[in-house]
Design an enzyme around this catalytic site. Structure first.
Site, mmCIF file in Angstrom:
data_model
loop_
_atom_site.group_PDB
_atom_site.id
_atom_site.type_symbol
_atom_site.label_atom_id
_atom_site.label_comp_id
_atom_site.label_asym_id
_atom_site.label_seq_id
_atom_site.Cartn_x
_atom_site.Cartn_y
_atom_site.Cartn_z
ATOM 1 N N GLY A 213 0.622 -1.088 -0.413
ATOM 2 C CA GLY A 213 -0.172 -0.305 -0.027
ATOM 3 C C GLY A 213 1.296 1.401 -0.098
ATOM 4 N N GLU A 215 1.792 2.941 -2.328
ATOM 5 C CA GLU A 215 0.909 3.468 -3.363
ATOM 6 C C GLU A 215 -0.130 4.682 -2.988
ATOM 7 O OE1 GLU A 215 3.274 1.145 -4.280
ATOM 8 O OE2 GLU A 215 4.037 2.742 -5.345
ATOM 9 N N TRP A 265 5.633 -6.243 0.974
ATOM 10 C CA TRP A 265 4.963 -7.429 0.326
ATOM 11 C C TRP A 265 5.535 -8.239 -0.196
ATOM 12 C CZ3 TRP A 265 5.529 -7.116 -4.714
ATOM 13 C CH2 TRP A 265 6.047 -6.474 -5.433
ATOM 14 N N ASP A 326 10.461 5.594 -7.199
ATOM 15 C CA ASP A 326 9.874 4.202 -6.586
ATOM 16 C C ASP A 326 10.313 2.104 -7.025
ATOM 17 O OD1 ASP A 326 7.564 2.589 -6.477
ATOM 18 O OD2 ASP A 326 6.529 2.267 -8.518
ATOM 19 N N ASP A 328 11.931 0.459 -4.885
ATOM 20 C CA ASP A 328 12.139 -0.103 -3.730
ATOM 21 C C ASP A 328 13.126 -1.240 -3.531
ATOM 22 O OD1 ASP A 328 10.403 -2.595 -3.997
ATOM 23 O OD2 ASP A 328 9.006 -1.924 -4.427
ATOM 24 N N ARG A 354 15.009 -3.246 -7.086
ATOM 25 C CA ARG A 354 14.553 -3.154 -8.245
ATOM 26 C C ARG A 354 15.476 -1.724 -8.794
ATOM 27 N NH1 ARG A 354 8.630 -2.472 -6.585
ATOM 28 N NH2 ARG A 354 7.877 -0.206 -7.697
#
Lengths: 592, 176
Positions: A213, A215, A265, A326, A328, A354
């Site tokens: 979550g 985002e 996650w 972004d 992560d 990433r």
């Protein structure tokens, strides 16, 4: 009449015979009770796949070698099983399969995207559905705030329970024999933008849960539930509260930390020798407006080491401070011991980020050892500082990092092309490590994409609404590779390029590597050369990692097939050929 | 035993379903834009614009707000029929840019700015219905409300609960 009676009688007799057989087979054998000892010694059960990442170290390496590089060309479909969960909900038009099957003594446990759990009997060379547990996930409540798909990555085993999550934030314990829900507990709160997609990690008598979550303005956490009392043991927020160590890395006046992201996650790993859980932490929010949240934004984009009993943070290592991309760091940390030339042993935590770099951290203290780009193209930084592993341009005195400023998205550079793209050089699909060859296999997305920044303001922060400070678009073609790193040297040992990004992940055996493509192919590669030795087109899209197991003395390879997740909603324009891949939901099992 | 229990559950479920259908039929006169709401769901307008129509920046780009839109009925119909060239807004009519020009352009004229094809093709009366639904229930509205949310989803999901207390709760508890 008479015939009818006889037929009915026969049906009744047959049914009761079947029932009797079922009863004979079903009582729990002591060996099927999952204990902490069995979980610690999962490697002793070579034919089983007991942990999400195969073992606590997260290697996804199996010693089974009935299928090997000499005979893998003869691998064929043994059986398949259709599953459900394809239906949409919220902002999603359909679900997909991202799960890792768990296999214990011939029984396979898999999930679909909405969190239904299936138990399949794989004995006797065929698959038979034993039961399905449908948690009746609230599609609209959860699907409206799942950033990246209707996903569930699988179950864990404990006692006589199958332990799983649902997208709407529950931890569910299901009786392994009957498929009945034994108990459930709300762990995450979709009203706050929290959902769960990962598989639980079982440590001792606890189920460890992570949350998605970042985002949607969540404040991330990792939580431990005592499976005997069903109560929470600890919950460690990945973003420190005011006054806690690390809170000084949120220098804004917006209270950005309260909605600062830091999701968790992907299932983590566990080092029993130090009783340490190692877990990756996601991006800060808003994703692309880092001027809203000056400071390093701990512990976003970090690997975290937690004391298993208390959840207290032992160390952290942050990869991309004040991240504007972004990038992560939710990826799994693979725990590997490597001998050094001077007779010592390096205790590594390996993470493929990433941001396009692979990192080896000393897992006893969180210190950087080495790092290197595993993707073909990195533009956001010129490289890592060899001492600290931080991006060379990182300046701790700057509250807002620009890195390679000309390509970095920010308020004065509102349209920026970055490589890797924001889906990262590697996303959640897991790596695998071959301890014999000391090779670490990374499922790679060779990518660039375009970021458009939208300045975030506090009034735009709303419960259950995107909190991203912009968004990506896909003007560039994206491909993939399997990239092998020799962890004794920290160098790339090989790269096998693929037409499509790797959205499924890796499995390794003594002389083979298995993986798949979103265009449908499952393949086996030579573990040393990465040469393709076998391929089968499933006719669906591979979006999940393969596993291997044995039953009745025979080795099988199993993989879930059904393209879903983030790709076919957010990134499909970079791979237009994949638009023709249909949603699906199927388990494939291969054997010689 | 088990079988008969299942049978009666099924029978009971059938009774409930049929009776709720019956009561739905005998309820207050249907909203004439219900057909448009069904199109809004079926064509996955929700996927980008969300149920409330506010769309917004996000992971996949930036769907415009239908609550703040200034488009009139004819423009909404045109936008759904033809999409928006150069953006992610798909076209939803079979033959747009091919048998029927859009914004006076053919597929060749629009070139690389060709909008994506909608996941569902809509017939002209579906497109009119969805435009009427947007005008009646979305355009010009302020912050989404609980009543609007339950009108869209019904009340079998917890999706609307956050609108119950007040509309502007912080997404997360403030850090202490």
């Amino acid at each position: 009449m008479r015939i009818n009676v006889r037929t009915t009688l026969r049906a009744v007799l047959l049914a009761s015979a079947a029932f009797a057989c079922f009863n004979l087979a079903s009582p729990v054998r002591a060996a099927d009770e999952m204990t902490p000892e069995r979980l610690l010694n999962a490697e002793k059960e070579a034919g089983n796949w007991l942990h999400h990442h195969k073992n606590y170290s997260g290697t996804r390496f199996s010693t089974l070698k009935e299928i090997n590089k000499d005979n893998v060309k003869n691998l064929k479909v043994a059986w398949t099983m259709h599953l459900g969960g394809v239906e949409g909900g919220g902002i999603w038009s359909h679900g997909g399969l991202e799960g890792t099957p768990i296999v214990e003594n011939g029984m396979i446990y898999v999930t679909d995207g909405w969190g239904s759990v299936y138990k399949i009997d794989a004995r006797g060379g065929k698959g038979q559905m034993v039961w399905k547990m449908d948690p009746k996930t609230d599609h609209d409540w959860a699907g409206a705030i799942a950033c990246c798909g209707v996903d569930n990555r699988g179950v864990a085993l404990w006692g006589n329970l199958v332990v799983s999550h649902t997208l709407d934030g529950r931890l569910i314990a299901t009786n392994k024999e009957t498929g009945q829900v034994a108990w459930q507990r709300q762990v995450a709160d979709p009203d706050k933008g929290e959902v769960i997609t990962g598989a639980p990690l079982i440590v001792k008598n606890m189920a460890i849960s992570g949350v998605a979550g970042a985002e949607y303005g969540i404040r991330g956490w990792i939580a431990a539930t005592d499976l005997t009392t069903q109560k929470e043991v600890w919950r460690t927020h990945t973003i420190p509260a005011k006054g806690e160590p690390g809170s000084e890395t949120w220098k804004d006046s917006n209270d950005a930390a309260a909605a600062g992201g830091g999701s968790t996650w992907v299932t983590g790993t566990y080092d029993p020798s130090t009783d340490t859980i190692i877990w990756g932490v996601g991006n800060p929010g808003p994703d692309w407006d880092n001027a809203y949240r000056p400071g390093d934004n701990l512990y976003t984009d970090s690997s975290l080491a937690l004391d298993a009993n208390t959840g207290k943070i032992k160390w952290h290592y942050q990869h991309t401070p004040n991240d504007p991309y972004d990038y992560d760091s939710v990826a799994e940390n693979v725990l590997v011991d490597v001998p050094t030339p001077n007779g010592q042993t390096q205790k590594l935590a390996l993470e493929a980020d990433r941001n396009g770099f692979a990192y080896a951290i000393d897992r006893t203290n969180g210190k950087f050892l080495w790092g290197l780009p595993f993707v073909k193209k990195v533009t956001w930084t010129k490289g890592l500082d060899p001492e600290t592993g931080k991006p060379i341009e990182y300046d701790p005195k700057n509250p807002v990092q620009r890195y390679n400023a000309s390509v970095t998205p920010h308020r004065e550079n509102k349209i920026a092309d970055i490589c890797p793209g924001n889906m990262g050089g590697k996303n959640w699909p897991p790596t695998s490590y071959n301890p014999d060859l000391k090779l670490w296999y990374i499922p790679v997305i060779e990518s660039c994409n375009r970021i458009t920044v939208e300045e975030a303001t506090k009034d735009k922060l709303k419960a259950r609404e995107f909190w991203t400070g912009g968004g990506p678009s896909q003007p560039f073609k994206i491909t993939g590779s399997v990239t092998a790193i020799d962890v004794t040297t920290g160098k790339i040992a090989g790269k096998m390029e693929t037409p499509f990004p790797n959205l499924g992940g890796m499995l390794s055996t003594p002389d083979l590597v298995f993986t798949g493509q979103p265009s449908g192919e499952v393949m086996a590669l030579d573990a040393k050369t990465l040469q393709k030795l076998w391929e089968f087109n499933t006719g669906g899209g591979v979006n999940a990692p393969p596993v291997t197991f044995s039953v009745d003395g025979k080795q099988y390879v199993a993989i879930l097939v059904g393209l879903g997740g983030a790709w076919d909603k957010w990134f499909i324009e970079s791979t237009p050929e994949l638009k023709k891949i249909q949603p699906g939901s199927m388990l494939y099992v291969f054997a010689l | 035993m088990k079988f008969s229990a299942i049978t009666s559950t099924v029978a009971l479920a059938f009774v409930i379903v049929s009776s709720s259908l019956a009561s739905a039929q005998s309820a207050a006169p249907a909203d004439p834009t219900d057909a448009g709401k069904a199109v809004f769901k079926r064509a996955n307008c929700v996927g980008c614009h969300k149920w409330h129509g506010n769309g917004g920046g996000g992971y996949g780009g930036d769907a415009l707000s239908l609550r703040k839109t200034e488009l009139d009925r004819q423009h909404i119909i045109e936008t759904v029929t033809c999409g928006r060239p150069g953006t992610g807004m798909p076209y939803f009519a079979r033959g747009s840019y091919d048998t029927t020009k859009c914004y006076e352009m053919s597929r060749q004229d629009v070139g690389e700015r060709m909008p994506p094809e909608g996941g569902t093709f809509l017939r002209p009366n579906d497109i009119e219905a969805v435009a009427d639904y947007v005008l009646a229930h979305i355009k010009g509205r302020g912050e989404p409300t609980y009543d609007e949310c339950t009108a869209f989803f019904g009340n079998t999901s917890r999706v609307c609960d956050i609108y119950k207390a007040n509309a502007t709760q912080p997404a997360s508890e403030p850090s202490k």
